[in-house]
Each structure stands twice: as C-alpha cells, then as structure tokens.
Design an enzyme around this catalytic site. Structure first.
Site, PDB file in Angstrom:
ATOM      1  N   LYS A 221      80.741 -17.845 -59.150  1.00 28.32           N
ATOM      2  CA  LYS A 221      79.788 -18.032 -60.247  1.00 28.32           C
ATOM      3  C   LYS A 221      80.360 -17.578 -61.589  1.00 28.32           C
ATOM      4  O   LYS A 221      81.359 -16.859 -61.662  1.00 28.32           O
ATOM      5  CB  LYS A 221      78.484 -17.281 -59.941  1.00 28.32           C
ATOM      6  CG  LYS A 221      77.635 -17.988 -58.894  1.00 28.32           C
ATOM      7  CD  LYS A 221      76.293 -17.318 -58.705  1.00 28.32           C
ATOM      8  CE  LYS A 221      75.404 -18.140 -57.763  1.00 28.32           C
ATOM      9  NZ  LYS A 221      74.097 -17.490 -57.513  1.00 28.32           N
ATOM     10  N   ARG A 255      76.378 -15.728 -49.096  1.00 30.83           N
ATOM     11  CA  ARG A 255      76.329 -17.185 -49.266  1.00 30.83           C
ATOM     12  C   ARG A 255      77.564 -17.581 -50.075  1.00 30.83           C
ATOM     13  O   ARG A 255      77.703 -17.190 -51.226  1.00 30.83           O
ATOM     14  CB  ARG A 255      75.047 -17.603 -49.979  1.00 30.83           C
ATOM     15  CG  ARG A 255      74.900 -19.113 -50.164  1.00 30.83           C
ATOM     16  CD  ARG A 255      73.574 -19.450 -50.850  1.00 30.83           C
ATOM     17  NE  ARG A 255      73.397 -20.884 -51.017  1.00 30.83           N
ATOM     18  CZ  ARG A 255      73.849 -21.586 -52.058  1.00 30.83           C
ATOM     19  NH1 ARG A 255      74.504 -20.973 -53.046  1.00 30.83           N
ATOM     20  NH2 ARG A 255      73.651 -22.892 -52.134  1.00 30.83           N
TER      21      ARG A 255
END
Length: 274
Positions: A221, A255
C-alpha cells in the site's frame, strides 16, 4: 480463537494468510493482471501451494477515487470466478470482498465461505441481516465515506480510540442480529493519512481488548511506498517489515499479494514465541 468456514473450524491462534485475487481492471497493484481463466487458476494454485488459508476475491476496486461499478457488473465479474476456482480446487475457502448484501448472498450460495466488507455494513443496510441469515464469518473493516470520498474524511479526535469505538458499535449491531464469527480490520489506507496509518499501527496491540480476530492488510500500500519514495512494485520488503510488526502486535490474518513471503514472516515471528 476459531471461525467456522463451511463446517471447518479455522484456528486463528496461529496466524493465517489471506491471498488477494483482484479481478478488477483498476486495482492499485495488480489491476488487470489476471485476464483469463488460466491466469486466475494459476495464481490461485500458487497461493494455495504457498500456504494461503483463504483466497480473497474482489470485483470492485476500493482504491482511492476508484470508479463506481454497478452491482450487476460486480456479480457478472465475480460469480463465474467463484465457480471456476471451486471446480478446480473444491476445498478453497473463498472470501468475497464486497459491501453489497446481494453480492454477498449470491456468492455464498455459489460456494464462497466468508464475506470481507470494507464498510462494516454501513454502505448497505441489508448487509448485517444478510450475514446473520447466511451464518458465515464476517470481516468488518473501518472506513469513513466511500472509496470515492474517503480521502477527504481523515478527521479524528484520537484515531485509535475512535476506531475502537467504531468497532464496539458495529460488533454490538452484528451480535444483536446473531452474527457469531466477526473479524476486525482497522482499514489501513482507508480514510487515513500517511501519518495516521503509522499511528494506528503503533497502537495496534490495543485492538486485543475487543477480543476478536484481527486482520491486517498493508500489502504494497501507499503507506509503504510513499514513505520509502518508491512504487507498489518495489514495496514487498516494506510490506514484510510492517507485517512483522502487525504479527507482534496481535494480527491473526495477513491479507497479502505475496503469500510465500507472508508465510515465512509468520514462521519466523511464531518461532520467537517458542
């Protein structure tokens, strides 16, 4: 700490990995990468072989400013993929990344095992009742606004306290309807500035007080690659570092896009507890 997935009790006292399968053309890292059945099955097989317990399928990109996708198109994208994967790998525990109750209902009926909702039921008033009827594990994430507006919604009095209160309310609402297995996700990158993401990670251990499994999704991210002044393609090392911190602070599920590296991270961190 266990969750019931299609009759299988998954013990989350030992952390598990959720592998990401994006079937959207515009996801921030791997959008459009898996364009045909063969590519999808190859990637799923790789993630399962590398140790993923869950495969998380998303047909609606939730990156900042993502384009809106109709419910009909989301279903058209995702239902054939659920069937494709379960035909090839029948034991796969498929997680569906959606905030729409009808998508949740149809994909669970098609064989998926759990629902991963970025809005914790706030974008569809029928989501919590639907999950209660389906009796499947439910991942509720923290976000304010929508993917299109969330980056303008970063005002908090105390981000960690505010999110803890948010989960207390959402878990109470779910429990009142009879939802048993809930998992919380603080929502790194969703309605949070770069600095707020790190403040939240720094206090992640406080989420243990909720006594629910904790899912952490920081894989590649912008909180990593912007801090390192690089790109998502070069953010695997940074992902591993933050996953290590998350595990040490109580994460039950990672995740990730890169399953092998996440499994290795779990193995090494768990060895410190021996």
């Amino acid at each position: 700490m266990t969750i019931n997935c299609k009759g299988n009790l998954i013990n989350l006292s030992s952390p598990k990995v959720m592998g990401i399968l994006n079937i959207t053309p515009d996801s921030f890292f791997d959008g459009g990468k898996h364009k045909n059945d063969a590519s999808i099955l190859k990637h799923v097989e790789l993630m399962l072989n590398e140790g993923a317990t869950f495969i998380d399928i998303g047909a609606y990109s939730s990156r900042p400013n993502a384009e809106h996708v109709s419910e009909a198109e989301e279903l058209q994208r995702i239902l054939p993929i659920v069937s494709l994967i379960l035909k090839a790998f029948p034991e796969t525990l498929i997680s569906i990344d959606t905030f729409r109750s009808n998508v949740a209902k149809q994909t669970i009926e098609a064989g998926a095992a759990l629902i991963n909702d970025i809005s914790a039921g706030k974008l569809d008033e029928n989501m919590l009742p639907t999950i209660a009827n389906l009796q499947v594990p439910y991942i509720m994430m923290h976000m304010k606004g929508t993917p299109q507006t969330m980056q303008q919604r970063t005002d908090y009095k105390n981000i960690t306290k505010d999110i803890l209160l948010y989960f207390s309310e959402r878990i109470a609402s779910a429990k009142a309807l009879g939802i048993i297995d809930t998992i919380i996700d603080p929502g790194f990158g969703f309605a949070k500035t770069l600095e707020q993401n790190y403040e939240l990670l720094n206090h992640l251990e406080l989420f243990k007080m909720i006594e629910k499994p904790l899912l952490v999704g920081v894989s590649r991210k912008s909180m990593i690659y912007k801090k390192l002044e690089t790109t998502a393609n070069n953010a695997l090392n940074g992902t591993t570092v933050l996953n290590t911190v998350a595990l040490q602070k109580g994460a039950s599920i990672l995740r990730v896009h890169d399953v092998k590296e996440a499994m290795e991270t779990i193995t090494l961190v768990e060895s410190l507890k021996a």
